[in-house]
Design a protein around this motif. Structure first.
Motif, PDB file in Angstrom:
ATOM      1  N   GLN A 203     -17.692 -38.634 -27.237  1.00 45.24           N
ATOM      2  CA  GLN A 203     -18.589 -37.758 -26.495  1.00 45.24           C
ATOM      3  C   GLN A 203     -17.961 -36.384 -26.278  1.00 45.24           C
ATOM      4  OE1 GLN A 203     -21.732 -38.715 -25.353  1.00 45.24           O
ATOM      5  NE2 GLN A 203     -21.371 -40.602 -26.493  1.00 45.24           N
ATOM      6  N   ILE A 204     -18.793 -35.369 -26.336  1.00 40.75           N
ATOM      7  CA  ILE A 204     -18.459 -34.042 -25.822  1.00 40.75           C
ATOM      8  C   ILE A 204     -19.223 -33.919 -24.506  1.00 40.75           C
ATOM      9  CG2 ILE A 204     -18.521 -31.552 -26.221  1.00 40.75           C
ATOM     10  CD1 ILE A 204     -18.913 -32.279 -29.257  1.00 40.75           C
ATOM     11  N   LYS A 205     -18.500 -33.810 -23.404  1.00 39.12           N
ATOM     12  CA  LYS A 205     -19.131 -33.744 -22.091  1.00 39.12           C
ATOM     13  C   LYS A 205     -18.972 -32.335 -21.528  1.00 39.12           C
ATOM     14  CE  LYS A 205     -18.696 -38.654 -21.017  1.00 39.12           C
ATOM     15  NZ  LYS A 205     -18.407 -39.666 -19.982  1.00 39.12           N
ATOM     16  N   ILE A 206     -20.062 -31.800 -20.977  1.00 39.27           N
ATOM     17  CA  ILE A 206     -20.087 -30.430 -20.464  1.00 39.27           C
ATOM     18  C   ILE A 206     -20.594 -30.468 -19.026  1.00 39.27           C
ATOM     19  CG2 ILE A 206     -20.962 -28.084 -20.831  1.00 39.27           C
ATOM     20  CD1 ILE A 206     -21.750 -29.095 -23.724  1.00 39.27           C
TER      21      ILE A 206
ATOM     22  N   ASP B 136     -10.704 -38.714 -28.587  1.00 37.54           N
ATOM     23  CA  ASP B 136     -11.498 -39.750 -27.922  1.00 37.54           C
ATOM     24  C   ASP B 136     -12.536 -39.146 -26.983  1.00 37.54           C
ATOM     25  OD1 ASP B 136     -10.046 -41.715 -29.195  1.00 37.54           O
ATOM     26  OD2 ASP B 136      -8.650 -42.000 -27.529  1.00 37.54           O
ATOM     27  N   LEU B 137     -12.324 -37.884 -26.620  1.00 38.12           N
ATOM     28  CA  LEU B 137     -13.232 -37.184 -25.700  1.00 38.12           C
ATOM     29  C   LEU B 137     -12.955 -35.696 -25.782  1.00 38.12           C
ATOM     30  CD1 LEU B 137     -15.171 -37.140 -23.121  1.00 38.12           C
ATOM     31  CD2 LEU B 137     -13.068 -37.292 -21.755  1.00 38.12           C
ATOM     32  N   VAL B 138     -14.009 -34.904 -25.680  1.00 36.84           N
ATOM     33  CA  VAL B 138     -13.879 -33.463 -25.457  1.00 36.84           C
ATOM     34  C   VAL B 138     -14.552 -33.177 -24.119  1.00 36.84           C
ATOM     35  CG1 VAL B 138     -14.393 -31.142 -26.279  1.00 36.84           C
ATOM     36  CG2 VAL B 138     -13.921 -32.961 -27.935  1.00 36.84           C
ATOM     37  N   ALA B 139     -13.771 -32.688 -23.154  1.00 32.58           N
ATOM     38  CA  ALA B 139     -14.279 -32.435 -21.802  1.00 32.58           C
ATOM     39  C   ALA B 139     -14.331 -30.928 -21.560  1.00 32.58           C
ATOM     40  CB  ALA B 139     -13.381 -33.106 -20.769  1.00 32.58           C
TER      41      ALA B 139
END
Length: 360
Positions: free
Chosen positions: A14-17, A162-165
Motif C-alpha cells: 500500500q501507498i498510504k497518504i 512493504d509500505l510507502v507512508a
C-alpha cells in the motif's frame, strides 16, 4: 486516509497518504512487521525535523529503532556511504529478520533501499518520503540506486517496499525551491497521463498553490505511477515513458555539479526535448509553450547553456537506459500521449542539432 494499492507478481503493498501519518507510523508498521530492530536511515537536515516523531511511535509499537544519519545531498548516494551503513548495521547486530526505514527525500530513499536490498541479501523495507519529489516519484516503484563518478544511479536494484507512508505535512518543512522541484515530476506525470490529470495542473498558478492542492497532486501522481509500475515493474517497456525529460535532464544535472536540483534539470529537459520534437514535427506546435508556461508559473527553469557541449553528449551516452546502442527518448504527440523514440548513440549530435532525418 487515501490508499493506493500496488499489485505485482511477487508482492502487493500500500501507498498510504494522510496528514499526521508520522505520529502513528508505529501502528502502521506493526500491522506489517513483527517486533524487530529497525534501521531508520535519514539525513542531517531531515532528522532534526521529524525523526523523533518516528522513533517515538516505533518504540511505542514495540520496535527497537536505530537512527543512522548521512549527509544531505546527492554525494551520499555512493558505494562508500552504503559501505559505512553496512558496517553500522553489522556493529549493531542487524540480521535478516530486521528492517530498514528510509526517512527523507529521494537521496535517502534510494540509498536506504539499496542498503536494504543488499545487506544480507535483503531486509524488509519501508519508505517514509518527506520531500514532494520523493512522495510522488522516487518512493514509488521499487528502484534503488547509488551513483558512480561517471553517472547517476548506475548501481542499483529493483526492490519493492512493504509500505510507502506519505505525510503531506512534512512539505511544510521544505523551502519553496525544493517544493517546486518536486512539482516538476508531478507535471511530468500529468503530461504523460490522461488529460484529467493535466486539468489539476492548470489550477497551479503560483508556488503556494502546490501546497493548496498537495494531497490531490500526490494522489494523482502515485496512482498513475503505480499503474505504470504494475504494468512494467522492471522498465522493459511501458515504464520507459516515465523518463520523459530525464535523459536530457540527467545529463544537465550531472554537468551542473550541484547548481541544479533534480526537478529543475528535469524541467529543462522536458521543455528542450519537446522543443526539438516540435521542430521535427512530431510534437504539435504550441506544446513547448504550454509546458513552458506551466513550469514558469512556479519559477522552474526551462533553459540551460549546458546543452550541446561534448560533455553533455557523453553523459547521455553513459545513461543507464541505453539499450543495444540506442537511447530511447520520450516525446509527446499530445498531453497524455507519450511516444518512445529510439536514437542511435552515434547519431546523438546530429539528432540534437536538428539535422537528423526523422522517421514518422
Amino acid at each position: 486516509m487515501e490508499e493506493v494499492t500496488v499489485t505485482l507478481p511477487t508482492k502487493t503493498y500500500q501507498i498510504k497518504i494522510a496528514n499526521g501519518l508520522l505520529n502513528t507510523i508505529g501502528t502502521e508498521v506493526a500491522a506489517l512487521w513483527q517486533p524487530r530492530k529497525i534501521a531508520v536511515i535519514s539525513d542531517r537536515q531531515v532528522a532534526p525535523l521529524c525523526a523523533d516523531q518516528v522513533l517515538t511511535s516505533l518504540k511505542a509499537a514495540g520496535f527497537e529503532p536505530h537512527l543512522y544519519l548521512v549527509e544531505a545531498g546527492e554525494a551520499s548516494k555512493s558505494l562508500g556511504v552504503a559501505s559505512s551503513l553496512y558496517d553500522e548495521l553489522v556493529g549493531d547486530g542487524f540480521t535478516r529478520t530486521d528492517g530498514v526505514i528510509a526517512l527523507g527525500g529521494g537521496v535517502v530513499g534510494d540509498l536506504a533501499g539499496f542498503v536494504a536490498s543488499t545487506y544480507m541479501r535483503g531486509l524488509a523495507f519501508i519508505q517514509i518520503p518527506t520531500s514532494l519529489l520523493a512522495q510522488v516519484d522516487s518512493s514509488v516503484g521499487g528502484k534503488t540506486a547509488v551513483d558512480l563518478p561517471s553517472g547517476k544511479n548506475l548501481v542499483g536494484t529493483f526492490y519493492q517496499p512493504d509500505l510507502v507512508a506519505v505525510d503531506p505535512t512534512t512539505l511544510k518543512t521544505l523551502s519553496q525551491r525544493y517544493l517546486v522541484e518536486g512539482y516538476a515530476e508531478i507535471l511530468k506525470m500529468a503530461a504523460i497521463d490522461k488529460p484529467e490529470f493535466w486539468q489539476i495542473i492548470e489550477k497551479i498558478d503560483q508556488p503556494a498553490a502546490i501546497m493548496t492542492y498537495a494531497s490531490e497532486l500526490i494522489k494523482a501522481s502515485v496512482t498513475f505511477k503505480a499503474k505504470v509500475v504494475i504494468a512494467d515493474e522492471q522498465e522493459g517497456g511501458l515504464r520507459q515513458i516515465l523518463n520523459f525529460g530525464h535523459t536530457m535532464g540527467h545529463a544537465i544535472e550531472l554537468l551542473a555539479a550541484g547548481a541544479l536540483a533534480h526537478g529543475e534539470a528535469i524541467s529543462i529537459g522536458m521543455v528542450q526535448l519537446t522543443k526539438l520534437f516540435e521542430a521535427y514535427q512530431l510534437s504539435p506546435v504550441g506544446l513547448t509553450q504550454q509546458l513552458t508556461t506551466a513550469l514558469q508559473k512556479v519559477g522552474l527553469p526551462t533553459e540551460s547553456d549546458l546543452i550541446g557541449s561534448q560533455a553533455f553528449y557523453e553523459n547521455m551516452r553513459h545513461d543507464k537506459k541505453n539499450r543495444h546502442g540506442k537511447l530511447n527518448l520520450v516525446y509527446l504527440k499530445a498531453i497524455g500521449e507519450p511516444v518512445i523514440y529510439p536514437v542511435q548513440l552515434n547519431e546523438l549530435e546530429t539528432f540534437f542539432s536538428g539535422q537528423a532525418i526523422i522517421t514518422k
